[in-house]
Write a protein that holds these residues in place. Structure first.
Motif, PDB file in Angstrom:
ATOM      1  N   ARG A 290       0.813  -1.219   0.000  1.00  0.00           N
ATOM      2  CA  ARG A 290       0.000   0.000   0.000  1.00  0.00           C
ATOM      3  C   ARG A 290       0.846   1.269   0.000  1.00  0.00           C
ATOM      4  O   ARG A 290       0.361   2.357   0.319  1.00  0.00           O
ATOM      5  CB  ARG A 290      -0.942  -0.043   1.218  1.00  0.00           C
ATOM      6  CG  ARG A 290      -2.018  -1.109   1.025  1.00  0.00           C
ATOM      7  CD  ARG A 290      -2.555  -1.713   2.319  1.00  0.00           C
ATOM      8  NE  ARG A 290      -3.590  -2.703   2.002  1.00  0.00           N
ATOM      9  CZ  ARG A 290      -3.310  -3.972   1.628  1.00  0.00           C
ATOM     10  NH1 ARG A 290      -2.048  -4.402   1.545  1.00  0.00           N
ATOM     11  NH2 ARG A 290      -4.298  -4.805   1.342  1.00  0.00           N
ATOM     12  N   ALA A 291       2.106   1.140  -0.416  1.00  0.00           N
ATOM     13  CA  ALA A 291       3.050   2.257  -0.355  1.00  0.00           C
ATOM     14  C   ALA A 291       2.750   3.366  -1.353  1.00  0.00           C
ATOM     15  O   ALA A 291       3.338   4.454  -1.268  1.00  0.00           O
ATOM     16  CB  ALA A 291       4.474   1.752  -0.570  1.00  0.00           C
TER      17      ALA A 291
ATOM     18  N   LEU B 246       0.347   9.108   1.951  1.00  0.00           N
ATOM     19  CA  LEU B 246       0.892   8.912   3.292  1.00  0.00           C
ATOM     20  C   LEU B 246       0.166   7.736   3.918  1.00  0.00           C
ATOM     21  O   LEU B 246      -1.062   7.639   3.821  1.00  0.00           O
ATOM     22  CB  LEU B 246       0.685  10.161   4.157  1.00  0.00           C
ATOM     23  CG  LEU B 246       1.143  10.051   5.616  1.00  0.00           C
ATOM     24  CD1 LEU B 246       2.671   9.979   5.703  1.00  0.00           C
ATOM     25  CD2 LEU B 246       0.615  11.220   6.451  1.00  0.00           C
ATOM     26  N   ILE B 247       0.906   6.832   4.547  1.00  0.00           N
ATOM     27  CA  ILE B 247       0.311   5.764   5.350  1.00  0.00           C
ATOM     28  C   ILE B 247       0.336   6.204   6.809  1.00  0.00           C
ATOM     29  O   ILE B 247       1.391   6.570   7.340  1.00  0.00           O
ATOM     30  CB  ILE B 247       1.084   4.447   5.195  1.00  0.00           C
ATOM     31  CG1 ILE B 247       0.981   3.895   3.777  1.00  0.00           C
ATOM     32  CG2 ILE B 247       0.573   3.412   6.194  1.00  0.00           C
ATOM     33  CD1 ILE B 247       1.860   2.678   3.527  1.00  0.00           C
TER      34      ILE B 247
ATOM     35  N   ALA C  91      10.349  -1.608   4.613  1.00  0.00           N
ATOM     36  CA  ALA C  91       9.637  -2.134   3.447  1.00  0.00           C
ATOM     37  C   ALA C  91       8.876  -1.028   2.733  1.00  0.00           C
ATOM     38  O   ALA C  91       8.879  -0.950   1.492  1.00  0.00           O
ATOM     39  CB  ALA C  91       8.684  -3.248   3.874  1.00  0.00           C
ATOM     40  N   VAL C  92       8.223  -0.156   3.486  1.00  0.00           N
ATOM     41  CA  VAL C  92       7.471   0.946   2.881  1.00  0.00           C
ATOM     42  C   VAL C  92       8.419   1.911   2.173  1.00  0.00           C
ATOM     43  O   VAL C  92       8.165   2.336   1.034  1.00  0.00           O
ATOM     44  CB  VAL C  92       6.636   1.678   3.944  1.00  0.00           C
ATOM     45  CG1 VAL C  92       6.018   2.961   3.368  1.00  0.00           C
ATOM     46  CG2 VAL C  92       5.531   0.765   4.474  1.00  0.00           C
ATOM     47  N   HIS C  93       9.509   2.246   2.832  1.00  0.00           N
ATOM     48  CA  HIS C  93      10.448   3.190   2.218  1.00  0.00           C
ATOM     49  C   HIS C  93      11.103   2.593   0.973  1.00  0.00           C
ATOM     50  O   HIS C  93      11.309   3.299  -0.031  1.00  0.00           O
ATOM     51  CB  HIS C  93      11.509   3.594   3.241  1.00  0.00           C
ATOM     52  CG  HIS C  93      10.972   4.426   4.353  1.00  0.00           C
ATOM     53  ND1 HIS C  93      11.459   4.392   5.646  1.00  0.00           N
ATOM     54  CD2 HIS C  93       9.944   5.330   4.378  1.00  0.00           C
ATOM     55  CE1 HIS C  93      10.782   5.237   6.394  1.00  0.00           C
ATOM     56  NE2 HIS C  93       9.860   5.809   5.660  1.00  0.00           N
ATOM     57  N   ASP C  94      11.419   1.310   1.019  1.00  0.00           N
ATOM     58  CA  ASP C  94      12.006   0.660  -0.149  1.00  0.00           C
ATOM     59  C   ASP C  94      11.055   0.691  -1.347  1.00  0.00           C
ATOM     60  O   ASP C  94      11.495   0.687  -2.505  1.00  0.00           O
ATOM     61  CB  ASP C  94      12.386  -0.788   0.173  1.00  0.00           C
ATOM     62  CG  ASP C  94      13.590  -0.893   1.087  1.00  0.00           C
ATOM     63  OD1 ASP C  94      14.285   0.125   1.287  1.00  0.00           O
ATOM     64  OD2 ASP C  94      13.825  -1.992   1.639  1.00  0.00           O
ATOM     65  N   ALA C  95       9.750   0.715  -1.060  1.00  0.00           N
ATOM     66  CA  ALA C  95       8.746   0.780  -2.123  1.00  0.00           C
ATOM     67  C   ALA C  95       8.387   2.216  -2.493  1.00  0.00           C
ATOM     68  O   ALA C  95       7.465   2.438  -3.289  1.00  0.00           O
ATOM     69  CB  ALA C  95       7.493   0.022  -1.693  1.00  0.00           C
TER      70      ALA C  95
ATOM     71  N   LEU D  31      -4.966   1.550  -4.322  1.00  0.00           N
ATOM     72  CA  LEU D  31      -6.127   2.432  -4.400  1.00  0.00           C
ATOM     73  C   LEU D  31      -5.877   3.705  -5.206  1.00  0.00           C
ATOM     74  O   LEU D  31      -6.744   4.079  -6.024  1.00  0.00           O
ATOM     75  CB  LEU D  31      -6.605   2.787  -2.988  1.00  0.00           C
ATOM     76  CG  LEU D  31      -7.857   3.649  -2.906  1.00  0.00           C
ATOM     77  CD1 LEU D  31      -9.074   2.934  -3.487  1.00  0.00           C
ATOM     78  CD2 LEU D  31      -8.124   4.071  -1.459  1.00  0.00           C
ATOM     79  N   PRO D  32      -4.759   4.407  -5.049  1.00  0.00           N
ATOM     80  CA  PRO D  32      -4.578   5.616  -5.861  1.00  0.00           C
ATOM     81  C   PRO D  32      -4.652   5.346  -7.360  1.00  0.00           C
ATOM     82  O   PRO D  32      -5.270   6.122  -8.106  1.00  0.00           O
ATOM     83  CB  PRO D  32      -3.189   6.114  -5.440  1.00  0.00           C
ATOM     84  CG  PRO D  32      -3.033   5.623  -4.042  1.00  0.00           C
ATOM     85  CD  PRO D  32      -3.683   4.274  -4.042  1.00  0.00           C
TER      86      PRO D  32
END
Length: 358
Positions: free
Chosen positions: A46-47, A51-52, A87-91, A325-326
């Protein structure tokens, strides 16, 4: 006019779009409240959100009473969340933590028999989620004034731990009938000291916690969540507009990076407000970016942004079953439905197995 796909600056965070992922408890941690590897996969998927905002994360055991929810007070928990943020930052994504103290909605079974704490000696309605099924809530004991600085310190340390875990910032959970909300609203706060009675007194804990978190990580990485319109978990206010106007003015003076308002509409499908959202009336009292939340679809979100009611929208349930989603909104793909039966289970079903659009 502003659109969902315009970039936005949230203090130190630059978001590429205004479709944010709302905080959602999913119960995929361990019984020691440590994040698990599957959580890294879930958030990575979901990256693409602008913003998460993470699921609510406990700052201490005293404030955490949800089975398999996660915390941020031990080395193991911090290390587990570091895997998620990496993981989020890598994506290519951005993620902040939602700092949580549940107050009276913590069941005593999480506290080795101790009673939960709150603004006053009150009991939440309905039943608590526990490891042994649903059980009636316990009556909370009121926090003594000399105990409150420790609560503020716990939020401060939680924010520092969030930086250690790699989060880009923190959101203080001051909504939904949890501890800070229990101090804010007059249905749960019957105190006669300088934390109760007047609006200035009832917002004191919110101000002190927000100042402490801002001191720990910078106001430009600090956000707050409030829920002004109506009742949540038995907490409501008899005159919410002046209360939350004063709260927004205080948060604006502190200079926080963003504010989220969770306000279910009166015809909502999950949570129903007993009055219309107050965001249009409250908007002038907060000078920073305002995030709207609850029961939005793309059309309503776009209309409220164009009308200037808010600056971004946090989507919850649509992100459960639509990890991209975006893109789906941008390209007009239909949205997949989620399965409520798998919201709080501990496995990958209903968590990792929703595919991206082809």
């Amino acid at each position: 006019m502003t659109s969902l796909f315009d970039p936005i600056e949230l203090g130190a965070i630059k978001a590429p779009n205004r479709i944010f992922m709302a905080p959602m408890t999913r119960a995929r941690g361990t019984r020691d409240h440590v994040p698990t590897p599957m959580m890294a996969d879930y958030y990575r998927q979901r990256a693409s959100a602008g913003l998460i905002i993470s699921e609510a994360v406990g700052i201490t055991q005293q404030g955490l009473g949800w089975p398999y929810a996660t915390g941020l007070w031990t080395r193991e928990q911090i290390a587990g969340w570091r895997q998620v943020t990496d993981a989020v930052h890598d994506a290519g994504g951005r993620i902040i933590v939602q700092l949580w103290h549940m107050g009276r909605t913590v069941h005593s079974s999480f506290l080795e028999g101790e009673r939960p704490v709150s603004a006053s000696a009150t009991t939440a309605p309905s039943h608590a989620h526990t490891y042994d099924g649903r059980q009636p809530y316990d009556e909370a004991r009121h926090l003594h004034a000399d105990e409150i600085p420790a609560i503020v310190s716990d939020f401060h340390q939680g924010a520092l731990n969030a930086l250690g875990a790699g989060f880009d910032g923190a959101q203080i959970h001051a909504a939904n009938g949890y501890l800070i909300d229990q101090f804010l609203r007059d249905s749960a706060n019957f105190r006669d000291d300088h934390y109760g009675g007047s609006i200035a007194n009832r917002i004191r804990l919110l101000r002190e916690v927000t100042e402490a978190v801002a001191e720990a990580i910078g106001a430009d990485r600090t956000g707050v969540r409030l829920s002004p319109n109506g009742e949540t978990q038995g907490v409501r206010d008899s005159d919410p507009l002046p209360l939350f106007a004063a709260a927004l003015e205080t948060l604006s003076e502190i200079g926080i990076a963003h504010l989220e308002l969770r306000e279910p509409p009166v015809d909502g499908t999950f949570g129903v407000g007993d009055m219309a959202p107050l965001a249009p009336q409250l908007r002038p009292f907060f000078k920073g970016p305002l995030i709207l939340n609850s029961d939005f679809d793309a059309a309503r979100a776009d209309a409220d942004l164009k009308a200037g009611v808010g600056d971004a929208v946090a989507f919850g349930r649509p992100f459960i079953s639509n990890p991209d989603l975006p893109r789906r909104i941008a390209e007009g793909f239909p949205l997949a439905s989620d399965d409520m039966a798998t919201w709080f289970t501990q496995g990958p079903e209903g968590y990792l197995d929703y595919p991206a659009a082809l």
